[in-house]
Write an enzyme that holds these catalytic residues in place. Structure first.
Site, PDB file in Angstrom:
ATOM      1  N   ARG A 162     -10.152  -1.419   7.476  1.00 54.85           N
ATOM      2  CA  ARG A 162      -9.229  -2.333   8.151  1.00 54.85           C
ATOM      3  C   ARG A 162      -8.724  -1.745   9.460  1.00 54.85           C
ATOM      4  NH1 ARG A 162      -4.445   0.633   8.889  1.00 54.85           N
ATOM      5  NH2 ARG A 162      -2.864   0.240   7.292  1.00 54.85           N
ATOM      6  N   ARG A 173     -15.083  20.346  17.360  1.00 55.76           N
ATOM      7  CA  ARG A 173     -16.236  21.094  16.834  1.00 55.76           C
ATOM      8  C   ARG A 173     -17.493  20.315  17.239  1.00 55.76           C
ATOM      9  NH1 ARG A 173     -14.545  20.786  10.783  1.00 55.76           N
ATOM     10  NH2 ARG A 173     -13.923  18.761  11.617  1.00 55.76           N
ATOM     11  N   LYS A 181       0.845  -1.196   0.000  1.00 56.08           N
ATOM     12  CA  LYS A 181       0.000   0.000   0.000  1.00 56.08           C
ATOM     13  C   LYS A 181       0.876   1.239   0.000  1.00 56.08           C
ATOM     14  CE  LYS A 181      -2.344   1.591   3.627  1.00 56.08           C
ATOM     15  NZ  LYS A 181      -3.390   1.694   4.665  1.00 56.08           N
ATOM     16  N   ALA A 207      -2.336   8.087  17.032  1.00 50.42           N
ATOM     17  CA  ALA A 207      -0.880   8.235  16.910  1.00 50.42           C
ATOM     18  C   ALA A 207      -0.341   7.204  15.928  1.00 50.42           C
ATOM     19  CB  ALA A 207      -0.212   8.078  18.276  1.00 50.42           C
ATOM     20  N   SER A 229      -2.489   1.148  18.097  1.00 50.14           N
ATOM     21  CA  SER A 229      -2.662   0.790  16.684  1.00 50.14           C
ATOM     22  C   SER A 229      -1.897   1.753  15.789  1.00 50.14           C
ATOM     23  CB  SER A 229      -4.150   0.822  16.329  1.00 50.14           C
ATOM     24  OG  SER A 229      -4.349   0.667  14.951  1.00 50.14           O
ATOM     25  N   ASP A 253     -15.774  15.926  19.956  1.00 53.02           N
ATOM     26  CA  ASP A 253     -15.015  16.532  18.866  1.00 53.02           C
ATOM     27  C   ASP A 253     -14.729  17.985  19.200  1.00 53.02           C
ATOM     28  OD1 ASP A 253     -14.276  15.602  15.888  1.00 53.02           O
ATOM     29  OD2 ASP A 253     -14.644  17.768  15.891  1.00 53.02           O
TER      30      ASP A 253
END
Length: 336
Positions: free
Chosen positions: A118, A170, A74, A234, A306, A168
């Site tokens: 994924r 916003r 990828k 991150a 992750s 969030d």
């Protein structure tokens, strides 16, 4: 010497949309993690190339799952100014699948939506193995694209979730998220602004963070015993979302030790000497493969760091490719 012709299948985003479902992606990605845990993959760490004058980069991510005999690569960019300057997505990806027998390319797949699926799937798998089985309250910090996909995956593996809090910067974005996902999943979703983050995080059974910040936004005192955290945001050097003291209290599971050490949630604490590689409990693949237990008690804090692995892309890419062939989707292109 006779040169044979070579055709490849081009699959665009509309077709990927038709072909993917979160339960199927979770199954494919879980199998990929299992193969990694069993040592049946070749996967060099992702390589970064920086376009500093354009505030962007691209990453190259190759993998070969030897047990399943599938391979690919990828190429994915991150350009935060794209939406405002060029009316393009921040992240765009292309997945190329290869035939391990010959090395020939067999498919080119639009990879942005595939990546969203994924990544969400990996979060769902981590919740399956690391969260308390009686978890009912889920908090999501960051109501962007990945927030949506993390919730989709969490809903697949934790059907008993009955309250979702979404934060969030916003609040109008959090409100839109709540309206859309409430309709889609029939869940009680409560929007919060970033100023209300403490209220949204405290008392949650599962916390998912999906922001691009470079200074911690989740405070240690907000995290209670028994909480599971998916730290998703991150994914590059210098990024971190969690107070490093949370890591010291937790069972820390990463997707890949080497990659997480230089670009995951643990990368900044490691660089500052606040956390060490030796304190990592396991890779997720080791837990999926049954080599190490996941959650072992209701009061332990668990964290999944992750960074996103090429094996996830290849496994999901082949799911798309095989379904496209079955359904007659995609466009055949003459390579030579």
């Amino acid at each position: 010497m006779i040169i044979m012709s070579l055709d490849i299948l081009f699959i665009n985003q509309d077709e990927v949309t038709q072909l993917l479902s979160m339960p199927e992606v979770i199954d494919a990605v879980e199998e990929a993690f299992k193969e990694k845990g069993l040592g049946l993959v070749q996967m060099p760490p992702k390589v970064y190339v920086y376009f500093n004058k354009y505030n962007g980069d691209f990453r190259v991510m190759p993998a070969y799952l030897t047990g399943k005999d599938i391979a690919g690569v990828k190429v994915v960019n991150v350009h935060p100014e794209n939406p405002t300057k060029y009316n393009l997505p921040t992240v765009m990806a292309t997945v190329i699948l290869l035939d391990p027998k010959t090395g020939a390319p067999i498919a080119i797949i639009e990879g942005s939506l595939l990546t969203a699926y994924r990544t969400g799937a990996a979060g769902g798998i981590a919740i399956k193995y690391l969260a308390r089985k009686d978890s009912r309250i889920l908090s999501i910090v960051g109501a962007g694209v990945q927030g949506h996909f993390q919730l989709l995956a969490a809903h697949v593996v934790m059907k008993q979730i009955d309250e979702v809090r979404v934060v969030d910067i916003r609040k109008e974005v959090a409100k839109k998220f709540a309206e859309e996902m409430s309709r889609k999943l029939d869940l009680n979703i409560i929007p919060y602004s970033s100023e209300e983050m403490e209220k949204a995080v405290k008392g949650a059974d599962i916390l998912i963070t999906t922001t691009p910040v470079r200074k911690p936004i989740i405070k240690n005192e907000w995290v209670s015993e028994g909480m599971h955290i998916n730290a998703i945001g991150a994914d590059a050097p210098g990024k971190e979302e969690l107070d490093p003291q949370i890591l010291k209290r937790a069972k820390v599971v990463v997707d890949d030790i080497e990659q997480a050490s230089h670009s995951g949630e643990i990368n900044v604490p490691i660089s500052k000497g606040l956390f060490s590689v030796d304190e990592i409990y396991a890779e997720l693949g080791e837990i999926v493969a049954g080599m190490k237990p996941g959650r072992e008690s209701d009061d332990e804090i668990t964290i999944f760091d992750s960074t996103g692995l090429a094996i996830q892309d290849v496994a999901t890419g082949f799911l798309v490719y095989n379904k496209a062939k079955e359904k007659g989707l995609g466009k055949v292109l003459r390579f030579f």
